[in-house]
Design a protein around this motif. Structure first.
Motif, PDB file in Angstrom:
ATOM      1  N   VAL A   1       0.840  -1.197   0.000  1.00 33.94           N
ATOM      2  CA  VAL A   1       0.000   0.000   0.000  1.00 33.94           C
ATOM      3  C   VAL A   1       0.877   1.250   0.000  1.00 33.94           C
ATOM      4  O   VAL A   1       1.697   1.452   0.904  1.00 33.94           O
ATOM      5  CB  VAL A   1      -0.945   0.018   1.219  1.00 33.94           C
ATOM      6  CG1 VAL A   1      -1.969   1.147   1.064  1.00 33.94           C
ATOM      7  CG2 VAL A   1      -1.672  -1.321   1.359  1.00 33.94           C
ATOM      8  N   ALA A   2       0.700   2.089  -1.014  1.00 34.21           N
ATOM      9  CA  ALA A   2       1.473   3.320  -1.109  1.00 34.21           C
ATOM     10  C   ALA A   2       1.014   4.331  -0.068  1.00 34.21           C
ATOM     11  O   ALA A   2      -0.169   4.340   0.316  1.00 34.21           O
ATOM     12  CB  ALA A   2       1.323   3.911  -2.512  1.00 34.21           C
ATOM     13  N   PRO A   3       1.918   5.181   0.429  1.00 30.49           N
ATOM     14  CA  PRO A   3       1.527   6.205   1.409  1.00 30.49           C
ATOM     15  C   PRO A   3       0.338   7.030   0.925  1.00 30.49           C
ATOM     16  O   PRO A   3       0.262   7.410  -0.250  1.00 30.49           O
ATOM     17  CB  PRO A   3       2.789   7.065   1.533  1.00 30.49           C
ATOM     18  CG  PRO A   3       3.906   6.134   1.192  1.00 30.49           C
ATOM     19  CD  PRO A   3       3.360   5.228   0.128  1.00 30.49           C
ATOM     20  N   GLY A   4      -0.594   7.278   1.850  1.00 22.11           N
ATOM     21  CA  GLY A   4      -1.776   8.066   1.528  1.00 22.11           C
ATOM     22  C   GLY A   4      -2.945   7.269   1.011  1.00 22.11           C
ATOM     23  O   GLY A   4      -4.068   7.777   0.961  1.00 22.11           O
ATOM     24  N   LYS A   5      -2.718   6.018   0.638  1.00 24.01           N
ATOM     25  CA  LYS A   5      -3.802   5.179   0.127  1.00 24.01           C
ATOM     26  C   LYS A   5      -4.583   4.548   1.291  1.00 24.01           C
ATOM     27  O   LYS A   5      -4.097   4.443   2.401  1.00 24.01           O
ATOM     28  CB  LYS A   5      -3.240   4.074  -0.770  1.00 24.01           C
ATOM     29  CG  LYS A   5      -2.555   4.593  -2.023  1.00 24.01           C
ATOM     30  CD  LYS A   5      -3.544   5.283  -2.961  1.00 24.01           C
ATOM     31  CE  LYS A   5      -2.866   5.695  -4.266  1.00 24.01           C
ATOM     32  NZ  LYS A   5      -3.823   6.364  -5.183  1.00 24.01           N
TER      33      LYS A   5
END
Length: 382
Positions: free
Chosen positions: A75-79
């Motif tokens: 999971v990418a940051p902010g997602k």
């Protein structure tokens, strides 16, 4: 020589002597022609145990590090990520996700209760841009076994990447990773596999790789799944890991997994189920109340409620001082309210369980609580 403490904790557990013997073998290099047959055999054994065709990695460190790797890589940051929380280790998944700066959608149940698939479905509808769903299968802090198959069906239907902590359930109950659609499955060596601490295992599906490859690597080096894939792809013929592996710990885990298949996987599962059922009956005979109803109780560990006649600290200390028996205490909001009795390794054996129950019976008599002699074990193995 250090005194042997009998482990009735939810992990680690006492393991067989031949597993311990593997730890004392001459140290092997984690690469080269001597190591590669071990690597290949271990990979085959893990694929059988996980019931998967997905990529598999053996990572040095505790299982929490591997969960950190999973969440940070996927999971990418902010997602957005939906996280099941109904105990201490579900809360840890939240903490890991916070460290990776993810937007967390809490999916809660009360401690001691299972996660509800219908609520998960509602949360997904309310958050259609969610990337992943993470949960703990066996919430060891409460000994609840969450309805993994049903939860995976909901998440899979929505197209989410599923990240599952099976640290204290895989090899204790049936978990067909591919059939249930578990994209990332994490397990440790020192629970139901009945080996030594020090390594974790992670399987990664093609669906998970698609999401992982859609964004930049996480802000770390060691816990980046892309790095581990790179070494398998580029160095896999002779050096299949980016770091030094604890080779003896892996040899011990290999011994333990081979023993599971020699015993028979179904027989291994049945051993846990029998131990849990017998221990619950024995403790009930002695007047204790279980925290979790049978319908969603784990067969791997049992949470037992406090009683008014004594504190659980008294019982825990007495068992250790008088009989060298270690049990688990409550975590988080259950501190002082429950003890947790594990059924791992030798704790699932009849002799161990009898000694435990006779010791608890002795403690109750010492506290002037009326107990029928041998009452704790009456009918427990029927």
């Amino acid at each position: 020589m250090t005194q042997h403490i009998k482990l009735f904790t939810p992990g680690p557990g006492d393991v067989d002597d031949d597993v311990l013997d593997a730890l004392s073998l001459p140290v092997m290099r984690h690469y080269g022609p001597d190591w590669m047959p071990v690597h290949v055999e271990m990979d085959e054994l893990l694929h059988r145990l996980f019931q998967t065709k997905n990529d598999m990695y053996v990572v040095p460190g505790p299982a929490s590090a591997v969960l950190d790797m999973a969440i940070g890589s996927v999971v990418a940051p902010g997602k957005k990520i939906i996280i099941g929380t109904n105990g201490f280790f579900g809360d840890r998944l939240v903490e890991i996700s916070q460290a990776h700066r993810l937007e967390i959608i809490p999916f809660k149940a009360a401690w001691g209760k299972p996660l509800d698939p219908n609520l998960l479905e509602s949360l997904i509808k309310e958050n259609p841009d969610t990337v992943a769903f993470a949960m703990v299968h066996h919430e060891t802090s409460t000994t609840v076994l969450n309805p993994l198959k049903d939860l995976m069906a909901v998440a899979r239907k929505a197209g989410l990447v599923t990240i599952v902590d099976t640290v204290s359930s895989l090899a204790g109950v049936d978990i067909p990773v591919d059939d249930w659609g578990i994209d990332i499955c994490v397990c440790g060596a020192n629970k139901c596999i009945e080996a030594a601490p020090g390594i974790g295992f992670i399987s990664v599906s093609p669906h998970a790789w698609t999401v992982i490859d859609s964004h930049d690597a996480p802000g770390c080096w060691y816990l980046d799944l892309k790095l581990w894939r790179h070494y398998i792809q580029e160095w896999g013929a002779w050096h299949p890991s980016p770091v030094t592996l604890p080779t003896n710990v892996i040899l011990a885990a290999r011994t333990a997994i081979k023993k599971i298949f020699e015993r028979g996987v179904e027989a291994h599962y049945a051993r846990y189920a029998t131990a849990s059922r017998s221990m619950r009956k024995g403790l009930t005979n002695l007047g204790f109340e279980m925290l979790v109803p049978e319908a969603y109780a784990s067969p791997i560990a049992t949470a037992v409620k406090a009683r008014p006649e004594f504190t659980l600290d008294e019982l825990t200390k007495w068992l250790m001082d008088e009989h060298q028996i270690a049990i688990g205490g409550g975590l988080g909001e259950l501190t002082g309210k429950v003890i947790r009795v594990g059924h791992l390794g030798k704790a699932a054996e009849r002799e161990y369980m009898l000694q435990f129950l006779f010791s608890v019976e002795e403690f109750l008599r010492m506290k002037k609580i009326p107990v029928q002699p041998g009452g704790g074990v009456a009918g427990m193995f029927e």
